[in-house]
Design a protein around this motif. Structure first.
Motif: not given
Length: 417
Positions: A130-138, A140-143, A166-178
């Motif tokens: 089954i799938p597992f969803a990691l929270s932004t506030m999880g 453990a690291s994405v990796e 609010k900081d879209r650049d930080r959002s974009a960065e974590v999206i890239r990591r995922a």
């Protein structure tokens, strides 16, 4: 009536003695037959502050109560004389099969509840298919989460949940990591323009950072195993932070953006090429608006009763949302979370129009009760309940479930007006 003493060879086929289980945790998990059993065990084994963080809701917790009452009002309508000797619990979701019709929802601060945390959760999910969803506030690291999933079961499905900051650049960065870690889908949570008020957390000192009141300290004393694990394992790390990107307080201060609108889903599409799921839909109108943007799935959710108290109950919305999207011939999948405590709850949601479900507390109770083994036990309990409910309904495949199989008590009462 003639009486005689029983002979040992006559008793042997009639009586089987239970094998003793010496380890307390293993005995607790073996004796837990339902998610509610796991919840009671979790409460015994976990200090009050972390347990109530998982167990509680917003304000008066009315949304939390209504979600449970909604499922208790479900009436099943079985079909008999059906061949249910062979079952299929597989559900295609986002274009790929899941072995069971539920995944693990994104949950923050998981390692505060039990140090096994997300790595235990993703490994048991991978084993179960089954799938597992990691929270932004999880915690453990994405990796690390993605790596653990693939080491457990190559091809395991991992998803990442995002708040649009609010900081879209930080959002974009974590999206890239995922994306770089190979996560399959992005779940965008949209029901948190500001954080809800959770009174249990405030009273227990569950703040950022935690406030250790004298009462909170005293209530942790009966839980030395929890303290030992917490103090002797790696410090909490957060999925949205790399090793040098700031503090958890700074993360919270920049996290929620009250200016987010539906137009920001277009920005998400520019950042992410995979499936997009929007979580936190609470009306038919919003379901139609969001589906019209072309997202792959929406989740009917009131955040487990943890945001707006007295919010709509997802199960109440489900039939109307499913019908409205069918009328528009929308290909957007409808998922549901909030209030699920059993496999029969999941079957009811599927019959009433959900394509898929997410579980949160049901999994957390197992994790708190017994770490990785407890998390696996929660999945096993739900699996067996799904299978048994299907058989008793006369349904051999999840795709056979229809609205005729489940209704609500309120739907069957005569109009009192």
């Amino acid at each position: 009536m003639r009486r005689r003493l029983p002979r040992p060879h006559e008793l042997a086929p009639l009586i089987r003695f239970k094998q003793p289980v010496l380890r307390s945790r293993d005995r607790t998990l073996a004796d837990s037959l339902t998610i509610e059993d796991l919840a009671r065990a979790a409460k015994r084994r976990t200090p009050r502050m972390p347990f109530e963080y998982a167990d509680g809701g917003a304000d008066d917790e009315i949304s939390l109560l209504r979600a449970r009452l909604a499922f208790r009002d479900v009436v099943f309508h079985p079909s008999v004389l059906r061949d249910v000797s062979k079952l299929s619990t597989v559900r295609n979701v986002l274009g790929s099969p899941a072995a069971l019709p539920f995944g693990i929802a994104p949950i923050g601060f998981t390692r505060l509840l039990h140090t096994a945390g997300e790595l235990a959760g993703v490994s048991v999910a991978a084993e179960a298919g089954i799938p597992f969803a990691l929270s932004t506030m999880g915690t453990a690291s994405v990796e690390d989460v993605a790596r653990t999933a693939q080491q457990t079961a190559p091809g395991a499905r991992t998803w990442f949940q995002l708040y649009i900051w609010k900081d879209r650049d930080r959002s974009a960065e974590v999206i890239r990591r995922a994306a770089a870690a190979g996560m399959e889908a992005l779940i965008v949570t949209v029901d948190v323009p500001v954080g809800g008020r959770r009174l249990r957390d405030v009273r227990n000192g569950m703040t950022v950072p935690p406030t250790l009141t004298p009462r909170a300290v005293l209530e942790t004393i009966p839980h030395p195993a929890w303290w030992f694990d917490f103090l002797t394992t790696e410090p909490l790390a957060f999925a949205a932070l790399d090793r040098s990107s700031g503090s958890i307080r700074e993360l919270f201060e920049s996290m929620f953006d009250a200016s987010v609108t539906i137009d920001d889903l277009g920005w998400i599409r520019q950042q992410w090429s995979g499936p997009v799921v929007v979580k936190g839909i609470q009306s038919v109108e919003d379901a139609l608006r969001v589906a019209a943007t072309g997202v792959d799935a929406i989740v009917l959710s009131n955040h487990g009763g943890r945001q707006l108290d007295r919010a709509p109950t997802p199960l109440d919305l489900l039939p109307d949302v499913a019908e409205a999207l069918r009328a528009r011939q929308s290909t957007t999948e409808v998922w549901l979370d909030s209030g699920i405590r059993s496999g029969s709850d999941i079957v009811a949601a599927l019959a009433m129009g959900a394509r898929f479900t997410l579980i949160g507390r049901a999994y957390l109770y197992g994790l708190m009760a017994g770490g990785r083994l407890g998390a696996a036990r929660s999945i096993e309990i739900l699996r067996t309940e799904i299978e048994r409910t299907m058989q008793l309904l006369g349904v051999a495949d999840l795709d056979e479930l229809e609205p005729k199989h489940a209704s609500r008590l309120a739907d069957r009462r005569p109009d009192s007006s």
